[in-house]
Design a protein around this motif. Structure first.
Motif, PDB file in Angstrom:
ATOM      1  N   ARG A   1      18.810 -25.413 -33.418  1.00  0.00           N
ATOM      2  CA  ARG A   1      19.944 -26.421 -33.526  1.00  0.00           C
ATOM      3  C   ARG A   1      20.497 -26.445 -34.944  1.00  0.00           C
ATOM      4  O   ARG A   1      21.445 -26.587 -35.306  1.00  0.00           O
ATOM      5  CB  ARG A   1      19.585 -27.588 -32.829  1.00  0.00           C
ATOM      6  CG  ARG A   1      19.656 -27.489 -31.322  1.00  0.00           C
ATOM      7  CD  ARG A   1      19.160 -28.770 -30.755  1.00  0.00           C
ATOM      8  NE  ARG A   1      19.284 -28.607 -29.264  1.00  0.00           N
ATOM      9  CZ  ARG A   1      20.269 -29.054 -28.704  1.00  0.00           C
ATOM     10  NH1 ARG A   1      21.379 -29.422 -29.223  1.00  0.00           N
ATOM     11  NH2 ARG A   1      20.506 -28.786 -27.417  1.00  0.00           N
ATOM     12  N   LEU A   2      19.181 -26.674 -35.850  1.00  0.00           N
ATOM     13  CA  LEU A   2      19.566 -26.816 -37.244  1.00  0.00           C
ATOM     14  C   LEU A   2      20.319 -25.537 -37.756  1.00  0.00           C
ATOM     15  O   LEU A   2      21.078 -25.722 -38.839  1.00  0.00           O
ATOM     16  CB  LEU A   2      18.232 -27.074 -38.065  1.00  0.00           C
ATOM     17  CG  LEU A   2      17.742 -28.225 -37.653  1.00  0.00           C
ATOM     18  CD1 LEU A   2      16.031 -28.663 -38.365  1.00  0.00           C
ATOM     19  CD2 LEU A   2      18.455 -29.585 -38.018  1.00  0.00           C
ATOM     20  N   ALA A   3      19.769 -24.496 -37.404  1.00  0.00           N
ATOM     21  CA  ALA A   3      20.486 -23.089 -38.078  1.00  0.00           C
ATOM     22  C   ALA A   3      21.928 -23.118 -37.725  1.00  0.00           C
ATOM     23  O   ALA A   3      22.806 -22.705 -38.476  1.00  0.00           O
ATOM     24  CB  ALA A   3      19.641 -21.985 -37.557  1.00  0.00           C
ATOM     25  N   ALA A   4      22.216 -23.686 -36.644  1.00  0.00           N
ATOM     26  CA  ALA A   4      23.624 -23.772 -35.925  1.00  0.00           C
ATOM     27  C   ALA A   4      24.494 -24.812 -36.780  1.00  0.00           C
ATOM     28  O   ALA A   4      25.548 -24.425 -37.214  1.00  0.00           O
ATOM     29  CB  ALA A   4      23.808 -24.193 -34.458  1.00  0.00           C
ATOM     30  N   GLN A   5      23.762 -25.682 -37.267  1.00  0.00           N
ATOM     31  CA  GLN A   5      24.320 -26.825 -38.028  1.00  0.00           C
ATOM     32  C   GLN A   5      24.752 -26.193 -39.580  1.00  0.00           C
ATOM     33  O   GLN A   5      25.599 -26.555 -40.006  1.00  0.00           O
ATOM     34  CB  GLN A   5      23.692 -28.160 -37.925  1.00  0.00           C
ATOM     35  CG  GLN A   5      23.576 -28.658 -36.962  1.00  0.00           C
ATOM     36  CD  GLN A   5      24.706 -29.737 -36.571  1.00  0.00           C
ATOM     37  OE1 GLN A   5      25.398 -30.202 -37.388  1.00  0.00           O
ATOM     38  NE2 GLN A   5      25.022 -29.600 -35.213  1.00  0.00           N
ATOM     39  N   ALA A   6      23.580 -25.492 -40.028  1.00  0.00           N
ATOM     40  CA  ALA A   6      23.846 -25.211 -41.237  1.00  0.00           C
ATOM     41  C   ALA A   6      25.036 -23.977 -41.296  1.00  0.00           C
ATOM     42  O   ALA A   6      25.948 -23.850 -42.368  1.00  0.00           O
ATOM     43  CB  ALA A   6      22.540 -24.312 -41.796  1.00  0.00           C
ATOM     44  N   GLU A   7      25.083 -23.282 -40.269  1.00  0.00           N
ATOM     45  CA  GLU A   7      26.318 -22.148 -40.215  1.00  0.00           C
ATOM     46  C   GLU A   7      27.768 -22.774 -40.220  1.00  0.00           C
ATOM     47  O   GLU A   7      28.794 -22.362 -40.709  1.00  0.00           O
ATOM     48  CB  GLU A   7      26.013 -21.299 -38.937  1.00  0.00           C
ATOM     49  CG  GLU A   7      26.763 -20.154 -38.920  1.00  0.00           C
ATOM     50  CD  GLU A   7      26.939 -19.090 -39.813  1.00  0.00           C
ATOM     51  OE1 GLU A   7      27.972 -18.456 -40.090  1.00  0.00           O
ATOM     52  OE2 GLU A   7      25.700 -18.878 -40.568  1.00  0.00           O
ATOM     53  N   ALA A   8      27.453 -24.076 -39.347  1.00  0.00           N
ATOM     54  CA  ALA A   8      28.846 -24.655 -39.239  1.00  0.00           C
ATOM     55  C   ALA A   8      29.378 -25.240 -40.323  1.00  0.00           C
ATOM     56  O   ALA A   8      30.469 -25.521 -40.956  1.00  0.00           O
ATOM     57  CB  ALA A   8      28.610 -25.580 -37.946  1.00  0.00           C
TER      58      ALA A   8
ATOM     59  N   SER B   1      14.455 -27.330 -43.371  1.00  0.00           N
ATOM     60  CA  SER B   1      15.789 -26.956 -42.879  1.00  0.00           C
ATOM     61  C   SER B   1      16.653 -28.399 -43.115  1.00  0.00           C
ATOM     62  O   SER B   1      17.944 -28.491 -43.284  1.00  0.00           O
ATOM     63  CB  SER B   1      16.071 -26.769 -41.394  1.00  0.00           C
ATOM     64  OG  SER B   1      15.429 -25.339 -41.008  1.00  0.00           O
ATOM     65  N   PHE B   2      15.812 -29.426 -42.828  1.00  0.00           N
ATOM     66  CA  PHE B   2      16.689 -30.645 -43.320  1.00  0.00           C
ATOM     67  C   PHE B   2      16.826 -30.794 -44.686  1.00  0.00           C
ATOM     68  O   PHE B   2      17.859 -31.253 -45.090  1.00  0.00           O
ATOM     69  CB  PHE B   2      15.337 -32.120 -43.293  1.00  0.00           C
ATOM     70  CG  PHE B   2      15.034 -32.129 -41.856  1.00  0.00           C
ATOM     71  CD1 PHE B   2      15.707 -31.673 -40.684  1.00  0.00           C
ATOM     72  CD2 PHE B   2      14.063 -33.295 -41.354  1.00  0.00           C
ATOM     73  CE1 PHE B   2      15.438 -31.961 -39.252  1.00  0.00           C
ATOM     74  CE2 PHE B   2      13.801 -33.330 -40.108  1.00  0.00           C
ATOM     75  CZ  PHE B   2      14.315 -32.928 -39.028  1.00  0.00           C
ATOM     76  N   ARG B   3      15.978 -30.309 -45.767  1.00  0.00           N
ATOM     77  CA  ARG B   3      16.423 -30.324 -47.069  1.00  0.00           C
ATOM     78  C   ARG B   3      17.646 -29.534 -47.297  1.00  0.00           C
ATOM     79  O   ARG B   3      18.529 -29.826 -47.964  1.00  0.00           O
ATOM     80  CB  ARG B   3      15.292 -29.618 -47.748  1.00  0.00           C
ATOM     81  CG  ARG B   3      13.899 -30.625 -47.917  1.00  0.00           C
ATOM     82  CD  ARG B   3      13.219 -29.919 -49.059  1.00  0.00           C
ATOM     83  NE  ARG B   3      11.988 -30.761 -49.254  1.00  0.00           N
ATOM     84  CZ  ARG B   3      10.910 -30.668 -49.968  1.00  0.00           C
ATOM     85  NH1 ARG B   3      11.126 -29.880 -51.056  1.00  0.00           N
ATOM     86  NH2 ARG B   3       9.768 -31.352 -50.149  1.00  0.00           N
TER      87      ARG B   3
ATOM     88  N   GLY C   1      22.230 -33.001 -33.923  1.00  0.00           N
ATOM     89  CA  GLY C   1      22.001 -32.404 -32.499  1.00  0.00           C
ATOM     90  C   GLY C   1      20.351 -32.708 -32.177  1.00  0.00           C
ATOM     91  O   GLY C   1      19.850 -31.758 -31.311  1.00  0.00           O
ATOM     92  N   LEU C   2      19.633 -33.263 -32.736  1.00  0.00           N
ATOM     93  CA  LEU C   2      17.925 -33.524 -32.467  1.00  0.00           C
ATOM     94  C   LEU C   2      17.872 -34.544 -31.577  1.00  0.00           C
ATOM     95  O   LEU C   2      16.579 -34.708 -31.236  1.00  0.00           O
ATOM     96  CB  LEU C   2      17.295 -33.447 -33.820  1.00  0.00           C
ATOM     97  CG  LEU C   2      17.617 -32.081 -34.544  1.00  0.00           C
ATOM     98  CD1 LEU C   2      16.579 -32.160 -35.933  1.00  0.00           C
ATOM     99  CD2 LEU C   2      17.236 -31.009 -34.101  1.00  0.00           C
TER     100      LEU C   2
END
Length: 433
Positions: A422-429, A70-72, A401-402
């Motif tokens: 939280r990372l999935a929410a960041q990607a969606e946004a 997800s970082f990538r 948000g980590l």
């Protein structure tokens, strides 16, 4: 294979001048190493008994691996606009462009002054983006004073040069990879046997410049365009060789070598010609013919001396070209693509190391402690000392948000399952703002 005196050898245990922010590990290898350390418990607090620490399950390992993936993805989303912005702005000032501008009606076409102003604005905006990308990729700038100082020294493989900064509207040089390489040279003092020297190198050097209007260089570069160049393994004392418009600076020994043989020949020839002039003057009664021959001989020797000087200059430039031919990595748009990829990779390594340290921490964690732990991990993995940019890594994880902060200011992070959410929410946004 090139002879040793034309290439640089970098051994795996190459020494470095000083620690730098760059983490020289491939992202995939770093992830595998961090997961392995998780399984072995290598990063638990040394004061804590590993007996009471539960070994990670396969599900835990896959979950943490998914966090790194997800970082990538988030970093790729982050840097994609940089490439789009660069491509759009650089298209008009790219020296290698193979497209033509659309012809506009006279009422809509811009004057020459407006076109020049647009180019200057594009260069300034590209410069701002480039500065941020180069910082993310762990490059450091070389100041103009350092470039001027480098013109006064040169390695065994460099040539003495004179830099004319008045040729440039703008010029910046960035470097990365302060290492010690090995290079060989044949010298008459050693009867032309190869002698290996340790050479301070920059593993990567980026040069960005725009020439002033009506400037002429040996390479006939376009004055209206922004030029980007990327080199590898450049000796620290020879960075000035990469700049256009430099001139060979001859030493007093070079001048003696170029002109003394001709001066000696002129003296000897003068002595012979004077005798011949007197002979011709006596027997032909035409002193003008004899003097014309004398002047012809003098001019011939003067031209020969100049040709010797020019040939010496060309030998220097040929040596310069041979050195740079193997050390040039890319130019213009290719440089931008490489730098964006390097910036993305560097930020990923910093984020992965920071998350790994925070996730495995069993005690209070401050930015200073985080930096020390990350530097220790890199040193244990590859034996290289780095200067970890904890502040940049914390800022990036905080954006996602980590980061959790205890009241005293200590740092924590979420477990992998919560981090993935939280990372999935960041990607969606980011994908659907």
């Amino acid at each position: 294979m090139l002879p040793l005196d034309n290439r640089v050898l970098l051994v795996p245990e190459a020494k470095r001048w000083q620690p730098e922010p760059f983490v020289p590990i491939e992202p995939g290898e770093l992830v595998a190493a961090l997961l392995r350390r998780d399984a072995q418990g290598d990063d638990a607090d040394r004061a804590t008994s590993l007996t009471f620490r539960e070994a990670p399950t396969d599900a835990d390992t896959k979950s943490v691996e998914a966090v790194y993936q997800s970082f990538r993805e988030l970093l790729h989303i982050r840097y994609r606009p940089y490439f789009t912005e660069f491509a759009e702005r650089y298209a008009r000032i790219d020296p290698d462009r193979d497209t033509c501008g659309v012809i506009k009606p006279a009422a809509l076409s811009k004057s020459e002054g407006e076109v020049e102003e647009d180019s200057q604005q594009a260069i300034q905006q590209i410069g701002l983006v480039a500065r941020e990308v180069l910082h993310d990729a762990a490059y450091s700038p070389i100041l103009r004073q350092e470039l001027e100082d480098s013109a006064n020294v040169y390695s065994h493989w460099g040539i003495p040069l004179r830099i004319n900064f008045d040729l440039f509207d703008a010029i910046v040089v960035y470097v990365r990879g302060d290492v010690i390489g090995r290079r060989a040279k044949r010298r008459w003092q050693t009867f032309y046997r190869e002698v290996v020297y340790e050479v301070p190198l920059y593993q990567r050097v980026v040069v960005m410049f725009k020439l002033k209007p009506d400037t002429k260089t040996d390479y006939d570069l376009d004055n209206d365009m922004l030029h980007l160049l990327l080199f590898k393994n450049i000796p620290r004392d020879d960075v000035d060789m990469l700049l256009p418009g430099t001139q060979v600076r001859f030493s007093w020994l070079d001048h003696l070598t170029n002109f003394m043989p001709s001066l000696g020949g002129i003296g000897l020839t003068l002595f012979k010609l004077i005798k011949m002039v007197l002979f011709l003057a006596v027997f032909t009664l035409n002193i003008f013919v004899a003097i014309a021959l004398l002047f012809y001989a003098l001019i011939n020797y003067a031209l020969r001396s100049l040709f010797n000087h020019w040939n010496a200059r060309n030998r220097y430039l040929l040596n310069l070209t041979r050195n740079l031919y193997q050390q040039k990595l890319d130019s213009n748009v290719g440089v931008a693509c490489r730098l964006l990829e390097e910036a993305e990779g560097q930020r990923f390594r910093e984020a992965a190391l920071a998350y790994h340290v925070l996730r495995n921490a069993t005690g209070p964690m401050t930015p200073e402690t985080l930096s020390e732990r990350a530097e220790r991990i890199v040193r244990e993995l590859i034996g290289v000392d780095i200067e970890f940019r904890a502040a940049d890594a914390i800022r990036l994880l905080d954006e996602w948000g980590l980061i959790l902060r205890d009241p005293p200011g200590y740092l924590q992070t979420y477990a992998s399952d919560e981090a993935l959410t939280r990372l999935a929410a960041q990607a969606e946004a980011a994908l659907h703002p």
